[in-house]
Design an enzyme around this catalytic site. Structure first.
Site, mmCIF file in Angstrom:
data_model
loop_
_atom_site.group_PDB
_atom_site.id
_atom_site.type_symbol
_atom_site.label_atom_id
_atom_site.label_comp_id
_atom_site.label_asym_id
_atom_site.label_seq_id
_atom_site.Cartn_x
_atom_site.Cartn_y
_atom_site.Cartn_z
ATOM 1 N N LYS A 168 -5.370 -0.407 -9.777
ATOM 2 C CA LYS A 168 -4.526 0.403 -10.675
ATOM 3 C C LYS A 168 -3.285 -0.372 -11.064
ATOM 4 C CE LYS A 168 -1.188 1.171 -7.497
ATOM 5 N NZ LYS A 168 0.135 0.613 -7.502
ATOM 6 N N PRO B 222 -6.658 -8.568 -5.975
ATOM 7 C CA PRO B 222 -5.722 -9.355 -5.161
ATOM 8 C C PRO B 222 -5.196 -8.570 -3.951
ATOM 9 C CG PRO B 222 -5.239 -9.644 -7.480
ATOM 10 C CD PRO B 222 -6.310 -8.582 -7.399
ATOM 11 N N GLY C 191 0.086 -5.069 -4.819
ATOM 12 C CA GLY C 191 0.629 -3.898 -5.511
ATOM 13 C C GLY C 191 -0.362 -3.315 -6.499
ATOM 14 N N ALA D 250 -3.246 -1.664 -5.320
ATOM 15 C CA ALA D 250 -3.976 -0.634 -4.572
ATOM 16 C C ALA D 250 -5.361 -1.080 -4.111
ATOM 17 C CB ALA D 250 -4.082 0.661 -5.400
ATOM 18 N N GLY D 251 -5.500 -2.365 -3.790
ATOM 19 C CA GLY D 251 -6.798 -2.867 -3.322
ATOM 20 C C GLY D 251 -7.282 -2.144 -2.063
ATOM 21 N N GLY D 252 -6.405 -2.011 -1.079
ATOM 22 C CA GLY D 252 -6.781 -1.323 0.166
ATOM 23 C C GLY D 252 -7.093 0.141 -0.086
ATOM 24 N N SER D 253 -6.338 0.752 -0.981
ATOM 25 C CA SER D 253 -6.562 2.170 -1.308
ATOM 26 C C SER D 253 -7.893 2.336 -2.045
ATOM 27 C CB SER D 253 -5.432 2.693 -2.194
ATOM 28 O OG SER D 253 -4.197 2.551 -1.528
ATOM 29 N N ALA D 254 -8.221 1.374 -2.906
ATOM 30 C CA ALA D 254 -9.498 1.426 -3.626
ATOM 31 C C ALA D 254 -10.659 1.360 -2.632
ATOM 32 C CB ALA D 254 -9.588 0.269 -4.623
ATOM 33 N N ASP E 62 -1.871 6.287 -2.777
ATOM 34 C CA ASP E 62 -2.606 5.830 -3.960
ATOM 35 C C ASP E 62 -4.108 6.109 -3.868
ATOM 36 O OD1 ASP E 62 -0.291 4.782 -5.058
ATOM 37 O OD2 ASP E 62 -0.663 2.745 -4.321
HETATM 38 O O1 C5P Z 1 1.017 6.196 1.398
HETATM 39 P P1 C5P Z 1 0.934 4.763 1.808
HETATM 40 O O2 C5P Z 1 0.439 4.601 3.217
HETATM 41 O O3 C5P Z 1 0.177 3.915 0.836
HETATM 42 O O4 C5P Z 1 2.413 4.235 1.787
HETATM 43 C C1 C5P Z 1 2.767 3.000 2.368
HETATM 44 C C2 C5P Z 1 4.251 2.962 2.584
HETATM 45 O O5 C5P Z 1 4.923 2.930 1.318
HETATM 46 C C3 C5P Z 1 4.835 4.170 3.288
HETATM 47 O O6 C5P Z 1 4.781 4.003 4.674
HETATM 48 C C4 C5P Z 1 6.268 4.182 2.769
HETATM 49 O O7 C5P Z 1 7.047 3.211 3.439
HETATM 50 C C5 C5P Z 1 6.106 3.700 1.344
HETATM 51 N N1 C5P Z 1 5.990 4.807 0.379
HETATM 52 C C6 C5P Z 1 7.114 5.586 0.106
HETATM 53 N N2 C5P Z 1 7.031 6.606 -0.801
HETATM 54 C C7 C5P Z 1 5.874 6.842 -1.465
HETATM 55 C C8 C5P Z 1 4.730 6.062 -1.217
HETATM 56 C C9 C5P Z 1 4.821 5.044 -0.278
HETATM 57 O O8 C5P Z 1 8.177 5.379 0.686
HETATM 58 N N3 C5P Z 1 5.825 7.821 -2.359
#
Ligand code: C5P
Length: 318
Positions: free
Chosen positions: A23, A108, A112, A114-118, A150
């Protein structure tokens, strides 16, 4: 929402492969840090054609393997988000069956995008299919939201506004396709570190982040399919923090504009830079120029929007 426990013996079922896209945040507005540590967001996500393929296969024991370039930083144990996704579906579905998870990585790593999220979204769909758990879309989305901010978008794809911490999605109308060139930087940036830097910069300047609100001009640009109009609206509140941690990104952004990009934006928490091009020809020119200049080690041309996680092969589709 745990379903009644059912014993699942290794079934000899065919592997299931799911494709999930990367994304880009076209407009990322970040509010103040909430008591739970997350930041309130308004984000316009666009799914792009760079994808990973995740294959889940019944196995005697749990394992995770990864293939692709620059994959050293990808964990291959139970801390990988895809593994956690499989465990989450197993718990909800009452399934007790080890899995071999294989990720063919193309997005990559730590970029940034979202590879892991994908991979996690793909695994949720893959496990739901393989184990015939019968989760509907909203049940899968709720598992995805627990896994990461994500991950729900990676299941849906397309174009969507994300609110809350990014997980509450509303689809957005868009017309046509947009050409992007993604240029990855040498070193990865950790998402929590970039958010922490965002807070630090605000504290240092004695300011408070504005409440995150969506730019209506962006929605108009998406509906019109006009890349020039879209270029004028790209915005990322995390850009200052990513540049503060990784100043070389500034040079990369300048190089892209010099080589003809309409606009450049740090993708999510970085350090990949997403350049919007006017059309396919200028995107190809930009990709070649960035590669030839040696400004970025990984340059990729891709198009969005594309759909989210979807089955590529499964037993029923062979
Ligand atoms: O949700 P995810 O695990 O992908 O988020 C990773 C880190 O990014 C969170 O631990 C937080 O530090 C930061 N984050 C945030 N606010 C968001 C999304 C992510 O602070 N809305």
């Amino acid at each position: 929402m745990t379903r009644s426990l059912r014993a699942v013996r290794p079934t000899g079922k065919a592997p299931v492969t799911v494709r999930a896209c990367a994304k880009v945040n076209l407009d990322l507005r970040v509010g103040a840090r909430r008591p739970d540590g997350y930041h309130e967001l308004s984000s316009v996500f666009l799914g792009v054609g760079l994808h990973d393929d995740v294959t889940v296969t019944p196995a005697k024991r749990w394992s995770l393997t990864v293939e692709g370039k620059h994959i050293d930083a990808v964990p291959t144990d139970e801390t990988n988000l895809a593994w956690r996704a499989a465990v989450a579906v197993a718990e909800v579905g009452g399934v007790d069956e080890p899995l071999a998870i294989h990720i063919a990585k193309n997005i990559p790593v730590a970029g940034g995008m979202a590879g892991g999220s994908a991979d996690a979204a793909a695994t949720v769909l893959g496990c739901n299919t393989l184990w015939e758990v019968g989760l509907d879309r909203s049940e899968m989305l709720s598992i995805c939201a627990r896994l990461g901010s994500d991950v729900p978008f990676c299941l849906t794809g397309g174009v969507a506004v994300g609110r809350g911490r990014g997980e509450q999605l509303v689809p957005v109308l868009s017309h046509g396709s947009f050409h992007f060139v993604f240029a990855a930087s040498e070193t990865g940036l950790s998402t929590p570190a970039v958010y922490a830097e965002y807070d630090r910069l605000h504290e240092a300047s004695g300011t408070r982040p504005d409440d995150p609100t969506l730019n209506p001009d962006l929605l108009v640009a998406l509906r019109s399919g006009d890349a020039y109009a879209l270029a004028r609206t790209l915005h990322n509140d995390l850009e200052g923090a990513a540049l503060s941690l990784h100043p070389q990104l500034g040079e990369l952004m300048e190089a892209g504009i010099e080589f003809g990009a309409l606009a450049g934006i740090v993708s999510g928490s970085g350090p990949t830079v997403a350049f919007l091009a006017a059309d396919q020809e200028s995107a190809l020119h930009l990709a070649i120029a960035l590669t030839a200049s040696g400004t970025s080690r990984q340059v990729r041309h891709t198009v969005g929007p594309v759909q989210g996680a979807h089955l590529v092969t499964s037993a029923g589709r062979r």
